[in-house]
Design a protein around this motif. Structure first.
Motif, PDB file in Angstrom:
ATOM      1  N   ASN A 137     -10.285   2.521  -0.956  1.00 20.91           N
ATOM      2  CA  ASN A 137      -9.372   2.867  -2.050  1.00 20.91           C
ATOM      3  C   ASN A 137      -8.021   2.144  -1.858  1.00 20.91           C
ATOM      4  O   ASN A 137      -8.015   0.929  -1.700  1.00 20.91           O
ATOM      5  CB  ASN A 137      -9.207   4.394  -2.170  1.00 20.91           C
ATOM      6  CG  ASN A 137     -10.579   5.058  -2.357  1.00 20.91           C
ATOM      7  OD1 ASN A 137     -11.502   4.420  -2.885  1.00 20.91           O
ATOM      8  ND2 ASN A 137     -10.738   6.283  -1.941  1.00 20.91           N
ATOM      9  N   ASP A 138      -6.918   2.882  -1.768  1.00 17.57           N
ATOM     10  CA  ASP A 138      -5.610   2.209  -1.626  1.00 17.57           C
ATOM     11  C   ASP A 138      -5.409   1.562  -0.260  1.00 17.57           C
ATOM     12  O   ASP A 138      -4.363   0.959  -0.015  1.00 17.57           O
ATOM     13  CB  ASP A 138      -4.466   3.228  -1.822  1.00 17.57           C
ATOM     14  CG  ASP A 138      -4.442   3.747  -3.253  1.00 17.57           C
ATOM     15  OD1 ASP A 138      -5.135   3.152  -4.109  1.00 17.57           O
ATOM     16  OD2 ASP A 138      -3.745   4.758  -3.505  1.00 17.57           O
ATOM     17  N   TYR A 139      -6.367   1.736   0.643  1.00 14.96           N
ATOM     18  CA  TYR A 139      -6.147   1.298   2.036  1.00 14.96           C
ATOM     19  C   TYR A 139      -7.099   0.183   2.458  1.00 14.96           C
ATOM     20  O   TYR A 139      -7.282  -0.058   3.645  1.00 14.96           O
ATOM     21  CB  TYR A 139      -6.256   2.498   2.980  1.00 14.96           C
ATOM     22  CG  TYR A 139      -5.316   3.620   2.602  1.00 14.96           C
ATOM     23  CD1 TYR A 139      -4.038   3.680   3.150  1.00 14.96           C
ATOM     24  CD2 TYR A 139      -5.692   4.585   1.665  1.00 14.96           C
ATOM     25  CE1 TYR A 139      -3.154   4.685   2.777  1.00 14.96           C
ATOM     26  CE2 TYR A 139      -4.818   5.597   1.284  1.00 14.96           C
ATOM     27  CZ  TYR A 139      -3.551   5.644   1.840  1.00 14.96           C
ATOM     28  OH  TYR A 139      -2.683   6.634   1.465  1.00 14.96           O
ATOM     29  N   THR A 140      -7.753  -0.479   1.513  1.00 12.86           N
ATOM     30  CA  THR A 140      -8.679  -1.557   1.875  1.00 12.86           C
ATOM     31  C   THR A 140      -7.926  -2.654   2.623  1.00 12.86           C
ATOM     32  O   THR A 140      -6.703  -2.780   2.492  1.00 12.86           O
ATOM     33  CB  THR A 140      -9.367  -2.183   0.635  1.00 12.86           C
ATOM     34  OG1 THR A 140      -8.401  -2.301  -0.399  1.00 12.86           O
ATOM     35  CG2 THR A 140     -10.524  -1.336   0.161  1.00 12.86           C
ATOM     36  N   GLU A 141      -8.684  -3.387   3.443  1.00 12.54           N
ATOM     37  CA  GLU A 141      -8.134  -4.477   4.262  1.00 12.54           C
ATOM     38  C   GLU A 141      -7.423  -3.954   5.506  1.00 12.54           C
ATOM     39  O   GLU A 141      -6.990  -4.736   6.349  1.00 12.54           O
ATOM     40  CB  GLU A 141      -7.129  -5.368   3.491  1.00 12.54           C
ATOM     41  CG  GLU A 141      -7.633  -5.841   2.162  1.00 12.54           C
ATOM     42  CD  GLU A 141      -8.225  -7.237   2.227  1.00 12.54           C
ATOM     43  OE1 GLU A 141      -7.567  -8.159   2.744  1.00 12.54           O
ATOM     44  OE2 GLU A 141      -9.391  -7.392   1.767  1.00 12.54           O
ATOM     45  N   VAL A 144     -13.469   9.611   4.764  1.00 13.00           N
ATOM     46  CA  VAL A 144     -12.522  10.652   5.176  1.00 13.00           C
ATOM     47  C   VAL A 144     -11.127  10.389   4.631  1.00 13.00           C
ATOM     48  O   VAL A 144     -10.739   9.249   4.359  1.00 13.00           O
ATOM     49  CB  VAL A 144     -12.430  10.744   6.716  1.00 13.00           C
ATOM     50  CG1 VAL A 144     -13.779  11.132   7.311  1.00 13.00           C
ATOM     51  CG2 VAL A 144     -11.938   9.432   7.330  1.00 13.00           C
ATOM     52  N   LEU A 145     -10.386  11.510   4.526  1.00 11.37           N
ATOM     53  CA  LEU A 145      -8.942  11.455   4.305  1.00 11.37           C
ATOM     54  C   LEU A 145      -8.319  11.877   5.630  1.00 11.37           C
ATOM     55  O   LEU A 145      -8.696  12.908   6.186  1.00 11.37           O
ATOM     56  CB  LEU A 145      -8.569  12.451   3.192  1.00 11.37           C
ATOM     57  CG  LEU A 145      -7.081  12.815   3.050  1.00 11.37           C
ATOM     58  CD1 LEU A 145      -6.230  11.589   2.689  1.00 11.37           C
ATOM     59  CD2 LEU A 145      -6.911  13.906   1.968  1.00 11.37           C
ATOM     60  N   CYS A 146      -7.424  11.044   6.137  1.00 10.97           N
ATOM     61  CA  CYS A 146      -6.798  11.389   7.428  1.00 10.97           C
ATOM     62  C   CYS A 146      -5.379  11.888   7.181  1.00 10.97           C
ATOM     63  O   CYS A 146      -4.566  11.221   6.547  1.00 10.97           O
ATOM     64  CB  CYS A 146      -6.794  10.186   8.364  1.00 10.97           C
ATOM     65  SG  CYS A 146      -6.203  10.600  10.014  1.00 10.97           S
ATOM     66  N   LEU A 147      -5.101  13.099   7.684  1.00  8.91           N
ATOM     67  CA  LEU A 147      -3.800  13.741   7.507  1.00  8.91           C
ATOM     68  C   LEU A 147      -3.039  13.788   8.820  1.00  8.91           C
ATOM     69  O   LEU A 147      -3.653  13.918   9.883  1.00  8.91           O
ATOM     70  CB  LEU A 147      -3.993  15.219   7.124  1.00  8.91           C
ATOM     71  CG  LEU A 147      -4.625  15.598   5.828  1.00  8.91           C
ATOM     72  CD1 LEU A 147      -4.661  17.135   5.758  1.00  8.91           C
ATOM     73  CD2 LEU A 147      -3.784  15.032   4.673  1.00  8.91           C
ATOM     74  N   ALA A 148      -1.730  13.756   8.754  1.00  9.53           N
ATOM     75  CA  ALA A 148      -0.901  14.097   9.906  1.00  9.53           C
ATOM     76  C   ALA A 148      -0.042  15.299   9.529  1.00  9.53           C
ATOM     77  O   ALA A 148       0.398  15.415   8.378  1.00  9.53           O
ATOM     78  CB  ALA A 148      -0.012  12.934  10.296  1.00  9.53           C
ATOM     79  N   GLU A 194       6.152  18.792   6.843  1.00  6.28           N
ATOM     80  CA  GLU A 194       5.349  18.541   5.637  1.00  6.28           C
ATOM     81  C   GLU A 194       4.162  17.620   5.976  1.00  6.28           C
ATOM     82  O   GLU A 194       4.350  16.595   6.633  1.00  6.28           O
ATOM     83  CB  GLU A 194       6.246  17.856   4.614  1.00  6.28           C
ATOM     84  CG  GLU A 194       5.617  17.738   3.252  1.00  6.28           C
ATOM     85  CD  GLU A 194       6.642  17.257   2.212  1.00  6.28           C
ATOM     86  OE1 GLU A 194       6.741  16.028   2.048  1.00  6.28           O
ATOM     87  OE2 GLU A 194       7.306  18.118   1.599  1.00  6.28           O
ATOM     88  N   PRO A 195       2.946  17.963   5.549  1.00 12.42           N
ATOM     89  CA  PRO A 195       1.785  17.119   5.886  1.00 12.42           C
ATOM     90  C   PRO A 195       1.877  15.744   5.220  1.00 12.42           C
ATOM     91  O   PRO A 195       2.429  15.615   4.136  1.00 12.42           O
ATOM     92  CB  PRO A 195       0.607  17.911   5.349  1.00 12.42           C
ATOM     93  CG  PRO A 195       1.164  18.762   4.262  1.00 12.42           C
ATOM     94  CD  PRO A 195       2.588  19.072   4.669  1.00 12.42           C
ATOM     95  N   ILE A 196       1.325  14.761   5.891  1.00  9.16           N
ATOM     96  CA  ILE A 196       1.392  13.369   5.414  1.00  9.16           C
ATOM     97  C   ILE A 196      -0.032  12.839   5.253  1.00  9.16           C
ATOM     98  O   ILE A 196      -0.835  12.921   6.178  1.00  9.16           O
ATOM     99  CB  ILE A 196       2.150  12.505   6.461  1.00  9.16           C
ATOM    100  CG1 ILE A 196       3.603  13.013   6.615  1.00  9.16           C
ATOM    101  CG2 ILE A 196       2.119  11.024   6.074  1.00  9.16           C
ATOM    102  CD1 ILE A 196       4.270  12.581   7.905  1.00  9.16           C
ATOM    103  N   GLY A 197      -0.335  12.305   4.067  1.00  9.10           N
ATOM    104  CA  GLY A 197      -1.639  11.648   3.871  1.00  9.10           C
ATOM    105  C   GLY A 197      -1.561  10.253   4.480  1.00  9.10           C
ATOM    106  O   GLY A 197      -0.814   9.405   4.001  1.00  9.10           O
ATOM    107  N   LEU A 198      -2.271  10.018   5.567  1.00  8.04           N
ATOM    108  CA  LEU A 198      -2.135   8.735   6.283  1.00  8.04           C
ATOM    109  C   LEU A 198      -2.957   7.632   5.661  1.00  8.04           C
ATOM    110  O   LEU A 198      -2.487   6.526   5.447  1.00  8.04           O
ATOM    111  CB  LEU A 198      -2.567   8.905   7.740  1.00  8.04           C
ATOM    112  CG  LEU A 198      -1.686   9.775   8.642  1.00  8.04           C
ATOM    113  CD1 LEU A 198      -2.383   9.966   9.980  1.00  8.04           C
ATOM    114  CD2 LEU A 198      -0.318   9.135   8.841  1.00  8.04           C
TER     115      LEU A 198
END
Lengths: 369, 369
Positions: free
Chosen positions: B273-277, B327-331, B242-246
């Motif tokens: 967004n949710d990943y600041t810092e 970008v949105l990085c996926l695994a 299942e793909p994962i939004g990193l």
């Protein structure tokens, strides 16, 4: 008329070819041993005069390519070049009538005898340089319009590559890259041509000439005749000019590197005997290319520059030059087929990056007198 | 069951394959245009399910090799890969039943369609990586004992080379050297295998998967469903996890160089967004290899790392990454055939010089929670 070449002849060919090899063409000792071993095992090899080859017969030059500095440490199994030839035959779906050398040089004048002995094919008494050169497009075959491909390059691990291109410079570039990745040495078969083409696009009788040069250097006469005088006599009936003794000197520095698959370097010398107070520089790329006396060019490629050991009169390859060696430096005017405008574009001083015109060595020397 | 692939399908395949291409596999735009042009000219291409290929039929993977950074400036004529295939057939003296892709990627998932359209041959719905990788021995074909040679490499100037070796690493090394000397891009046909071998040594249905991934990214729904959720649905029936939004982030630096025929580099990002810092680093060699979050590895090769443009959700190749992109990085967890011990020796993090074990991304992510 054709003749048989035996182990003793190979001794002379290897020695004489190293003189014409102008410092390159590979180590004469290893080539000699390989060819003698093959002849011992399979019997003598037939050397054909160029005009004995039928016009429609297929002739294939074979050789080792790469840096001689690598070759002396990475000795082949012995059948690599024969495999290259057989793979080329299979690829073309044609039978080869005879092999021939690509150049004169201790190794590349003898490797074709290994192939000839192993396959039973005859060798043509001719080659494509009348000396040695570092690159594959530097062949009379290329200058006079023979395609260098299909070409086979093999190594000692049974890796092999077939190259096809319309462009002989690209052939050299690809084959060089492949040889580098094969570890610095490759075994090649290419420049397939008809007997007719071979007769017009090669330099004839260079194996016989090498054999005679080797023979006189090894002969012991009752009356002393200088090696240079003996060589003059042999070369007088050839397509080459009269050899010129340039200087006697001691090597004071050798700067050498293996770059892009070539052995490149500079030899510095100080004159001795009649040449004291003079300094000399010879630059090489596998083969000797240019000789300078006190910064003035005295021989330019494609004329031949050869070092002989001053004690033994044996020719020295560029990879064997060392500090302290005392040498006699010779020049030999190259055959006229090598000096045409078309030919000088392929191997004149400019091609090697020197901002110098080609001037025949006999003219350069006359100017100095 | 086999189906026909038309120009519209190619649009989806190119887009979806660029997701699986994990930043590599070549520019999707050029590959798409080439395949569409070929289908327009010669008609739709038959896509075969792996089990539709007879066990004794010959299948040949075809591809472009080289640095994608070079390819986007050195556009091919369009028939190079077909010529490579025809030369391989001629060399082997055998007829090919079907072609197939070697990898998933914008270019290398579509190039086989160019060849298929031009030759009328079908394409097998399978490949040898299920993603893209930078080197030729990184194929399930190699891991599961298919010889990579005879191999043909061609260029746009009609130069071509046939390689034969027992060693698929040597094949990569020679072919890479040749490609560099051909100007950085080569067109290849090799890893010839039987239908039977193909069924056990490849990853099936990756063209169909690419097509479905492309289709959902391009579809416009009445009710908004996140692209990640759509991808989860498509991948749930595949061999992938299942793909994962990193993370979501902004590119703050791209360090890139073309070395030894590869596009190598590092991308630095700052979370948004949710990943600041948080800070991120992704390293690539043609393809994305490793992703770090605050210096801790979060995805390791061979698991897939893909950047999507945060505005368009289009996948970004490594050569298109630029400062300022959001970008949105996926695994995506790779299929299990890619994670065996034998397989990880060929393409695990250690092979690429990282002193890191391979840990499945789904485990790495769970550890973080």
């Amino acid at each position: 008329m054709s003749r048989l070449i035996d182990e003793k002849d190979i001794e002379n060919i290897a020695l004489g070819a190293a003189i014409l090899g102008t410092g390159g063409g590979g180590d004469p000792h290893i080539g000699k041993l390989m060819a003698q071993q093959a002849i011992k095992e399979y019997g003598p090899v037939t050397l054909l005069e160029p005009n004995e080859v039928p016009d429609d017969a297929l002739v294939v030059p074979v050789a080792m390519m790469g840096a001689p500095t690598v070759f002396i440490e990475k000795i082949p199994n012995g059948d690599e070049t024969t495999k290259s030839l057989r793979r080329l035959e299979k690829y073309m779906g044609k039978k080869v009538y005879a092999v021939m050398p690509m150049e004169c040089g201790g190794l590349n004048s003898t490797i074709p005898f290994v192939v000839a002995a192993q396959t039973g094919l005859p060798i043509v008494d001719a080659d494509g340089m009348g000396r040695a050169f570092p690159e594959l497009q530097m062949e009379t075959f290329n200058v006079y319009d023979v395609s260098g491909t299909p070409m086979v390059v093999s190594d000692e691990k049974d890796n092999f590559v077939v190259i096809e291109t319309q462009d002989n410079d690209m052939m050299e570039y690809l084959a060089r890259g492949i040889t580098i990745r094969m570890g610095g040495v490759g075994y090649i078969a290419h420049y397939t041509m008809t007997g007719k083409k071979m007769k017009s696009a090669s330099i004839g009788y260079t194996t016989t000439l090498s054999m005679e040069l080797g023979s006189i250097l090894r002969s012991k006469d009752d009356n002393y005749v200088s090696p240079l005088d003996k060589m003059k006599k042999v070369l007088s009936t050839s397509d080459y000019g009269e050899p010129i003794g340039l200087f006697e000197a001691k090597i004071v520095d050798v700067d050498r590197s293996t770059e892009q698959g070539f052995a490149k370097g500079t030899v510095k010398l100080e004159g001795i005997n009649d040449y004291t107070e003079k300094t000399y520089v010879v630059e090489f790329q596998n083969e000797n290319l240019i000789a300078f006396e006190d910064d003035r060019p005295i021989v330019t490629v494609p004329d031949l520059i050869t070092f002989l050991d001053l004690e033994t009169f044996k020719p020295l390859t560029t990879e064997s030059l060392r500090y302290g060696y005392r040498v006699l430096c010779l020049a030999i005017p190259t055959p006229s087929i090598m000096r045409t405008e078309k030919a000088l574009k392929v191997w004149g001083p400019k091609y090697f990056g020197y901002d110098l015109p080609f001037v025949p060595v006999e003219e350069r020397v006359m100017t100095n007198d």
